[in-house]
Design a protein around this motif. Structure first.
Motif, PDB file in Angstrom:
ATOM      1  N   VAL A  28       0.846  -1.183   0.000  1.00 47.49           N
ATOM      2  CA  VAL A  28       0.000   0.000   0.000  1.00 47.49           C
ATOM      3  C   VAL A  28       0.887   1.241   0.000  1.00 47.49           C
ATOM      4  O   VAL A  28       1.656   1.466   0.939  1.00 47.49           O
ATOM      5  CB  VAL A  28      -0.926   0.010   1.228  1.00 47.49           C
ATOM      6  CG1 VAL A  28      -1.803   1.262   1.228  1.00 47.49           C
ATOM      7  CG2 VAL A  28      -1.790  -1.245   1.255  1.00 47.49           C
ATOM      8  N   CYS A 296     -10.296  -2.622   4.439  1.00 50.88           N
ATOM      9  CA  CYS A 296      -9.624  -1.487   5.089  1.00 50.88           C
ATOM     10  C   CYS A 296     -10.506  -0.913   6.186  1.00 50.88           C
ATOM     11  O   CYS A 296     -11.728  -1.058   6.184  1.00 50.88           O
ATOM     12  CB  CYS A 296      -9.264  -0.405   4.077  1.00 50.88           C
ATOM     13  SG  CYS A 296     -10.685   0.415   3.317  1.00 50.88           S
ATOM     14  N   ILE A 343      -2.435   0.496  -4.795  1.00 48.19           N
ATOM     15  CA  ILE A 343      -1.724  -0.748  -5.044  1.00 48.19           C
ATOM     16  C   ILE A 343      -1.768  -0.983  -6.541  1.00 48.19           C
ATOM     17  O   ILE A 343      -2.834  -0.975  -7.141  1.00 48.19           O
ATOM     18  CB  ILE A 343      -2.365  -1.948  -4.331  1.00 48.19           C
ATOM     19  CG1 ILE A 343      -2.192  -1.845  -2.811  1.00 48.19           C
ATOM     20  CG2 ILE A 343      -1.754  -3.259  -4.823  1.00 48.19           C
ATOM     21  CD1 ILE A 343      -2.879  -2.960  -2.050  1.00 48.19           C
TER      22      ILE A 343
END
Length: 355
Positions: A28, A296, A343
């Motif tokens: 990330v 997330c 990403i």
């Protein structure tokens, strides 16, 4: 899931079987921050075009894969929370303002001007999320009014919206049960008209064409319950697939792993609890292949490579929402203080191809 990715598995395309593999581990990378807005809306059109939305009437757009951003404060909406956004290209996007009053706005010129395409000043009106199955067909959901979820639909690319009638609307919610406007991810719409909703609060449930199903997630207070659902459709979003995942938890205790995730391998008939759950409350979730999933939340990003059975923490950076490019290989995250991360799925050359 808005696109079809592979991770060391077979990608089935019209010409045959195309096998690929990752050339790097998932990482990330924060690519933007500093804007005061809390970003909860995110729409990734392709590897280049990304839109975000958030507090203070803020909308952001990148046309070069996140290298640079154009930030907009929509005139007249400086105090509006734009909790969700759906974009179709670099010019056309629809943004959701939660309430009271609730608004849906649309731009056809890249954000230069915006038109109000829906307005609702009803007391208690609070819009939570929207989803589009095709560029023409979309749905928006909101917290309950008179005991039923607010639902409106469009069949003309969001130019007009039609509220679901009381007779047609079967999505009844209990007192203290509602939807979270955390990431625009608690509703999924498919081309055949099926939609799925997940709720939270005093109760947490899944509403689907099969009816309403209680969820074995943390619930009982205003900060608990399901926040997001994703369904693997194999890149053909006509109808839902067998693999599903739901995440949530307690945003008031963001490091708690108690009852924060469920997954299904049979189209939602049964639900399983992970052996190793995500490492805290999670507000966003996305399939990146049939078994690879990202989630997330406020305290980090988790990755599962076995369909949700086990999860590992890959970043301690907190984000509200994660989305995959509809066309392309990029994954983006958005969160507090204008934080945006990326990403890139860098794939090696194909190792085999069967015609």
């Amino acid at each position: 899931m808005s696109s079809f990715f592979t991770r060391a598995i077979a990608l089935i395309i019209s010409t045959g079987i195309f096998t690929t593999s990752f050339s790097q581990e998932l990482a990330v990378e924060v690519i933007a921050s500093g804007v005061k807005s809390s970003l909860r809306g995110l729409s990734v059109v392709n590897d280049n075009v990304i839109w975000v939305s958030g507090s203070g009437g803020t909308v952001g757009k990148s046309s070069n894969g996140g290298k640079t951003w154009k930030w907009i404060t929509v005139p007249g909406f400086e105090k509006t929370e734009f909790r969700d956004i759906e974009a179709f290209d670099a010019k056309v996007a629809i943004v959701l303002g939660i309430g009271e009053p609730a608004y849906i706005l649309k731009t056809n010129d890249g954000g230069e001007t915006w038109k109000v395409v829906y307005e609702n000043r009803q007391k208690g009106m609070f819009l939570d999320a929207m989803d589009f199955a095709t560029p023409r067909h979309g749905i928006v959901v909101g917290d309950p009014i008179n005991g039923k979820a607010f639902i409106a639909r469009t069949s003309n690319s969001g130019n007009t919206w039609e509220e679901m009638s009381a007779a047609e609307n079967r999505v009844a919610l209990d007192s203290g049960e509602a939807f979270f406007a955390a990431s625009g991810s608690n509703v999924k719409l498919f081309e055949n008209g099926q939609f799925y909703l997940v709720s939270g609060g005093l109760k947490s449930r899944l509403t689907s064409p099969r009816g309403t199903t209680p969820l074995d997630l943390l619930q009982g207070t205003e900060s608990t319950g399901a926040n997001a659902i994703d369904i693997f459709d194999g890149g053909v979003p006509i109808k839902p697939g067998k693999r599903m995942v739901i995440v949530g938890g307690d945003f008031a205790a963001d490091s708690s792993t108690k009852k924060n995730c469920l997954y299904s391998t049979d189209g939602g008939k049964t639900w399983k609890t992970p052996l190793i759950p995500p490492h805290g409350y999670r507000s966003g979730v996305e399939f990146i292949s049939e078994k690879d999933i990202l989630a997330c939340g406020l305290n980090g990003v988790d990755y599962s490579e076995d369909g949700g059975k086990t999860w590992k923490l890959i970043s301690k950076e907190g984000f509200h929402v994660v989305k995959i490019a509809r066309v392309g290989r990029s994954i983006f995250f958005a969160g507090n203080k204008g934080r945006i991360a990326k990403i890139s799925l860098v794939l090696e050359e194909p190792i085999s191809q069967q015609q």
